[in-house]
Design a protein around this motif. Structure first.
Motif, PDB file in Angstrom:
ATOM      1  N   ARG A 225      43.285   5.117  -5.046  1.00  0.00           N
ATOM      2  CA  ARG A 225      43.102   6.340  -4.266  1.00  0.00           C
ATOM      3  C   ARG A 225      44.086   6.384  -3.109  1.00  0.00           C
ATOM      4  O   ARG A 225      44.425   5.358  -2.540  1.00  0.00           O
ATOM      5  CB  ARG A 225      41.671   6.435  -3.717  1.00  0.00           C
ATOM      6  N   CYS A 226      44.510   7.635  -2.791  1.00  0.00           N
ATOM      7  CA  CYS A 226      45.454   7.822  -1.697  1.00  0.00           C
ATOM      8  C   CYS A 226      44.753   7.491  -0.380  1.00  0.00           C
ATOM      9  O   CYS A 226      43.642   7.951  -0.128  1.00  0.00           O
ATOM     10  CB  CYS A 226      45.944   9.268  -1.697  1.00  0.00           C
ATOM     11  N   PHE A 227      45.400   6.702   0.427  1.00  0.00           N
ATOM     12  CA  PHE A 227      44.812   6.283   1.692  1.00  0.00           C
ATOM     13  C   PHE A 227      44.508   7.487   2.585  1.00  0.00           C
ATOM     14  O   PHE A 227      43.532   7.491   3.331  1.00  0.00           O
ATOM     15  CB  PHE A 227      45.783   5.345   2.417  1.00  0.00           C
ATOM     16  N   TYR A 228      45.307   8.536   2.486  1.00  0.00           N
ATOM     17  CA  TYR A 228      45.181   9.663   3.410  1.00  0.00           C
ATOM     18  C   TYR A 228      44.246  10.752   2.901  1.00  0.00           C
ATOM     19  O   TYR A 228      43.322  11.149   3.593  1.00  0.00           O
ATOM     20  CB  TYR A 228      46.572  10.227   3.727  1.00  0.00           C
ATOM     21  N   CYS A 229      44.459  11.248   1.671  1.00  0.00           N
ATOM     22  CA  CYS A 229      43.627  12.366   1.206  1.00  0.00           C
ATOM     23  C   CYS A 229      42.464  11.865   0.353  1.00  0.00           C
ATOM     24  O   CYS A 229      41.579  12.629  -0.006  1.00  0.00           O
ATOM     25  CB  CYS A 229      44.466  13.382   0.437  1.00  0.00           C
ATOM     26  N   GLU A 230      42.487  10.592   0.018  1.00  0.00           N
ATOM     27  CA  GLU A 230      41.420   9.928  -0.735  1.00  0.00           C
ATOM     28  C   GLU A 230      41.240  10.440  -2.155  1.00  0.00           C
ATOM     29  O   GLU A 230      40.247  10.154  -2.811  1.00  0.00           O
ATOM     30  CB  GLU A 230      40.097   9.959   0.053  1.00  0.00           C
ATOM     31  N   ALA A 259      49.732   5.642  -1.036  1.00  0.00           N
ATOM     32  CA  ALA A 259      49.571   7.088  -0.863  1.00  0.00           C
ATOM     33  C   ALA A 259      50.288   7.852  -1.960  1.00  0.00           C
ATOM     34  O   ALA A 259      51.165   7.310  -2.637  1.00  0.00           O
ATOM     35  CB  ALA A 259      50.104   7.512   0.499  1.00  0.00           C
ATOM     36  N   HIS A 260      49.875   9.132  -2.129  1.00  0.00           N
ATOM     37  CA  HIS A 260      50.650  10.047  -2.974  1.00  0.00           C
ATOM     38  C   HIS A 260      52.052  10.161  -2.402  1.00  0.00           C
ATOM     39  O   HIS A 260      52.212  10.125  -1.174  1.00  0.00           O
ATOM     40  CB  HIS A 260      50.048  11.458  -2.926  1.00  0.00           C
ATOM     41  N   SER A 261      53.016  10.380  -3.245  1.00  0.00           N
ATOM     42  CA  SER A 261      54.366  10.565  -2.713  1.00  0.00           C
ATOM     43  C   SER A 261      54.386  11.806  -1.816  1.00  0.00           C
ATOM     44  O   SER A 261      55.080  11.847  -0.808  1.00  0.00           O
ATOM     45  CB  SER A 261      55.371  10.666  -3.858  1.00  0.00           C
ATOM     46  N   ARG A 262      53.556  12.843  -2.185  1.00  0.00           N
ATOM     47  CA  ARG A 262      53.541  14.058  -1.363  1.00  0.00           C
ATOM     48  C   ARG A 262      52.952  13.796   0.021  1.00  0.00           C
ATOM     49  O   ARG A 262      53.499  14.200   1.032  1.00  0.00           O
ATOM     50  CB  ARG A 262      52.754  15.162  -2.076  1.00  0.00           C
ATOM     51  N   CYS A 263      51.809  13.098   0.054  1.00  0.00           N
ATOM     52  CA  CYS A 263      51.188  12.784   1.351  1.00  0.00           C
ATOM     53  C   CYS A 263      52.134  11.933   2.190  1.00  0.00           C
ATOM     54  O   CYS A 263      52.280  12.141   3.393  1.00  0.00           O
ATOM     55  CB  CYS A 263      49.859  12.056   1.147  1.00  0.00           C
ATOM     56  N   ASN A 264      52.770  10.969   1.522  1.00  0.00           N
ATOM     57  CA  ASN A 264      53.708  10.081   2.194  1.00  0.00           C
ATOM     58  C   ASN A 264      54.863  10.849   2.828  1.00  0.00           C
ATOM     59  O   ASN A 264      55.220  10.623   3.983  1.00  0.00           O
ATOM     60  CB  ASN A 264      54.231   9.073   1.149  1.00  0.00           C
TER      61      ASN A 264
HETATM   62 ZN   LIG Z   1      47.200  11.939  -0.904  1.00  0.00          ZN
END
Ligand SMILES: [Zn+2]
Length: 350
Positions: A225-230, A259-264
């Protein structure tokens, strides 16, 4: 702190870099090491900070480790070790170069061998005491002891009150100054690399280093899971520097999240909002020790206390200037003073 004190400090530092005699690159390494340790260590309540020569030696090894490898010189058909001294090669370079092959060129492996690590430290410690430590603060023949009192024979320096704070406040600026001077020195003393654009990355590392080892450890611990958006990450997760590389360039395990590359890329070089910070603190509180052993097992650099102090420093500095933090997507907001609580700080550091 008095603004005049800060201006004087920067002025003297600038003079040191412009006018100080530099027969080797050790003085750059020493300034770099002191600046970093000011962030990674706790200052005394009276503003002093005592650093042992061993702590400086460990930082020296961190800095020089990558630099003793062959610099790939395009078109010349050969690799070369950069000269870091006006005379014969700098002793630290030779020492590290001899050690490296035994540890597959990986510093964490050397550090995990107590006997070899101690011996490397003591060699570098001797060099630091003979060469740069008591000579750094000299311009021409004139000592200007504005950072610490010269005290040859001892195994530590004590930064004068206010000095560590200056290093913390102007860390980014000082590191840029030191690195530019270091690069100029290398260009001047190494024929054939004057045009090289890769020099900066070679000497000081790059954000895009291979982080695959960290990815594997974090997948085990944090899942997909993405650390930021989960939300779940379908493709290969990006390894994100929680404190961005641009603010403090270091690859210490506990600073990484998946993280997702987008969130990153949305987060970019911003600090993450308080909720992310408290998530980070919680992750390292609950799984920090397991992560430490997993990093150690894989021979990956990590230092949990240092990672925590770097976070405290980065958020503290941002709060001072009233900066914004990244929430999600394009959403930003001003950093509130709540950040310290989300880090679980109750008036103490560590
Ligand atoms: Zn994310």
């Amino acid at each position: 702190m008095e603004p005049q004190f800060q201006v004087d400090f920067l002025r003297k530092l600038q003079r040191l870099l412009a006018e100080g005699g530099f027969v080797a690159t050790y003085k750059f390494a020493l300034l770099h090491s002191i600046a970093d340790l000011c962030i990674e260590k706790d200052t005394e309540p009276d503003g002093r900070l005592t650093l042992t020569v061993d702590q400086l030696a460990a930082k020296f090894i961190d800095l020089y480790w990558r630099q003793v490898q062959n610099f790939p010189l395009k078109g010349a058909g050969r690799d070369l070790v950069l000269k870091q001294n006006t005379g014969k090669q700098a002793a630290v370079i030779n020492t590290l170069r001899d050690i490296q092959p035994h540890y597959r060129h990986r510093l964490p492996l050397l550090k995990s061998d107590p006997v070899a690590w101690k011996s490397a430290l003591s060699t570098v410690r001797r060099t630091i005491k003979v060469m740069p430590l008591w000579k750094l603060q000299t311009i021409g023949e004139k000592p200007i002891e504005f950072m610490y009192r010269n005290n040859p024979g001892t195994n530590e320096i004590t930064l004068l009150p206010g000095v560590a704070t200056c290093f913390r406040t102007f860390h980014g600026l000082i590191i840029e100054l030191v690195r530019s001077a270091w690069i100029r020195y290398i260009r001047r003393h190494n024929d054939g690399i004057r045009q090289s654009l890769e020099l900066h990355g070679f000497l000081f590392g790059s954000e895009r280093a291979n982080l695959d080892g960290y990815r594997q450890v974090l997948l085990q611990s944090d899942g997909t899971r993405c650390f930021y958006c989960e939300k779940r990450i379908a493709k290969e997760p990006h390894v994100d520097h929680f404190i961005p590389w641009a603010r403090y360039p270091n690859d210490l395990g506990h600073n990484f999240v998946l993280a997702h590359s987008r969130c990153n890329s949305r987060k970019s070089d911003f600090l993450a909002a308080e909720e992310h910070l408290s998530h980070w603190a919680e992750r390292n509180r609950d799984h920090g020790e397991d992560l430490s052993s997993a990093f150690a097992q894989q021979g990956l650099a990590h230092d949990r206390p240092a990672s925590i102090r770097i976070v405290q420093w980065a958020y503290g500095e941002l709060q001072q200037v009233g900066g914004d933090v990244w929430v999600a997507g394009k959403e930003m907001r001003e950093l509130s003073s709540r950040w310290a609580a989300s880090l679980g700080m109750h008036g103490t550091a560590g």
